[in-house]
Design a protein around this motif. Structure first.
Motif, short mmCIF file in Angstrom:
data_model
loop_
_atom_site.label_atom_id
_atom_site.label_comp_id
_atom_site.label_asym_id
_atom_site.label_seq_id
_atom_site.Cartn_x
_atom_site.Cartn_y
_atom_site.Cartn_z
N TYR A 22 0.84 -1.20 0.00
CA TYR A 22 0.00 0.00 0.00
C TYR A 22 0.87 1.25 0.00
N CYS A 23 1.89 1.28 0.86
CA CYS A 23 2.78 2.45 0.93
C CYS A 23 3.49 2.67 -0.40
N VAL A 24 3.97 1.60 -1.02
CA VAL A 24 4.64 1.74 -2.31
C VAL A 24 3.66 2.27 -3.35
N SER A 25 2.42 1.83 -3.29
CA SER A 25 1.42 2.32 -4.25
C SER A 25 1.17 3.81 -4.08
N ARG A 26 1.49 4.35 -2.90
CA ARG A 26 1.35 5.78 -2.64
C ARG A 26 2.66 6.53 -2.87
N ASP B 176 8.67 -2.43 -5.62
CA ASP B 176 9.51 -1.44 -6.31
C ASP B 176 10.97 -1.78 -6.02
N PRO B 177 11.72 -2.18 -7.03
CA PRO B 177 13.12 -2.60 -6.82
C PRO B 177 14.02 -1.52 -6.22
N ARG C 100 12.39 13.27 1.96
CA ARG C 100 11.36 12.61 1.17
C ARG C 100 10.52 11.74 2.10
N PRO C 101 9.30 11.37 1.68
CA PRO C 101 8.44 10.57 2.57
C PRO C 101 9.06 9.23 2.96
N VAL C 102 8.81 8.86 4.19
CA VAL C 102 9.28 7.58 4.76
C VAL C 102 8.08 6.89 5.39
#
Length: 271
Positions: free
Chosen positions: A66-70, A96-97, A151-153
């Motif tokens: 979910y976080c990667v999708s955001r 996400d590699p 950047r977001p974490v």
């Protein structure tokens, strides 16, 4: 018993560790007889425990995706325990590699295992740290060299906060972490609860009082309050298996009632 090469000399092999007990529930091999004895006693008391822990691990996977999708590819996994199959860095990289993960745990055996398993992986770091001292974690050079805090974490606190008593002010600690993160960062939490099975939960807490990390189970309302200024994302704080379940996932009402709650919060623009 003979001390394995991966166990630091300062570790007491005769005292169970919550991280190693959790590893046993997940089918791992990084545990000792004392851990297995405690886990087996807990399972006799609560036979669904291994399934519950697996549900918690499944939530971790869903939350990372979910976080990667955001758009988040940076993860700070606090209370990460012992890496086993399907841990944070594996799931994040599948999504996400370019994902990077810093693992943090207070338990030296969990840290030793993590370092041995991950080796010199350039996209991960491992440090021994204490959630109650968030500034030390965020200012650690291993965090700073891997994660760009401009950047977001996504901060992962999965099956962690029920080991943090109210006296250690978990809400204030989370607020300190949130203040250091930029807009768009996320907080991922799962937490054991006394809701649904209070007597059984009390016996489980008594069992964990033998370890260095006794449990503090909280109600759904109390767990919601831990998010502070993080805006809860849909569907809010819900039973762990009900948080964005995978398509076709089979419902287990009894497990959902006992396992605890989970949610994801977003740091929004400060107005």
């Amino acid at each position: 018993m003979t001390r394995p090469s991966w166990a630091p000399p300062e570790i007491d092999l005769d005292r169970p560790s919550a991280a190693r007990v959790y590893d046993y529930y997940l089918g791992g091999f990084h545990n000792f007889p004392a851990d297995r004895a405690m886990a087996q006693e807990a399972i006799r008391m609560w036979p669904e425990l291994p399934v519950m822990m697996q549900a918690n691990r499944a939530f971790l996977r869903r939350a990372i995706r979910y976080c990667v999708s955001r758009g988040i590819t940076q993860f700070l996994d606090i209370g990460s325990g012992i890496p086993t199959v399907g841990n944070s860095h594996e799931v994040a990289r599948q999504a996400d590699p370019q994902s990077r993960v810093v693992y943090v745990d207070i338990d030296p055996i969990a840290v030793a295992h993590s370092r041995a398993i991950l080796g010199d992986d350039p996209a991960t770091r491992v440090l021994q740290g204490d959630l109650r001292r968030p500034d030390e974690i965020l200012n650690d050079e291993r965090v700073r060299e891997l994660l760009d805090l401009d950047r977001p974490v996504a901060v992962l606190m999965v099956a962690l906060l029920h080991f943090v008593p109210d006296a250690d002010q978990p809400r204030e600690v989370i607020a300190q972490l949130g203040d250091a993160l930029v807009e768009g960062s996320m907080l991922v939490v799962s937490h054991a609860s006394s809701d649904g099975q209070p007597e059984l939960a009390a016996r489980h807490q008594q069992l964990y009082s033998r370890t260095p990390t006794p449990m503090t189970m909280r109600s759904k309302v109390e767990i919601e309050s831990l998010f502070g200024d993080f805006a809860l994302q849909e569907p809010g704080v819900v039973p762990i298996a009900r948080w964005h379940p995978d398509p076709g996932a089979q419902a287990h009402p009894e497990i959902e009632r006992m396992v605890g709650f989970a949610g994801v919060g977003l740091k929004e623009t400060v107005r």
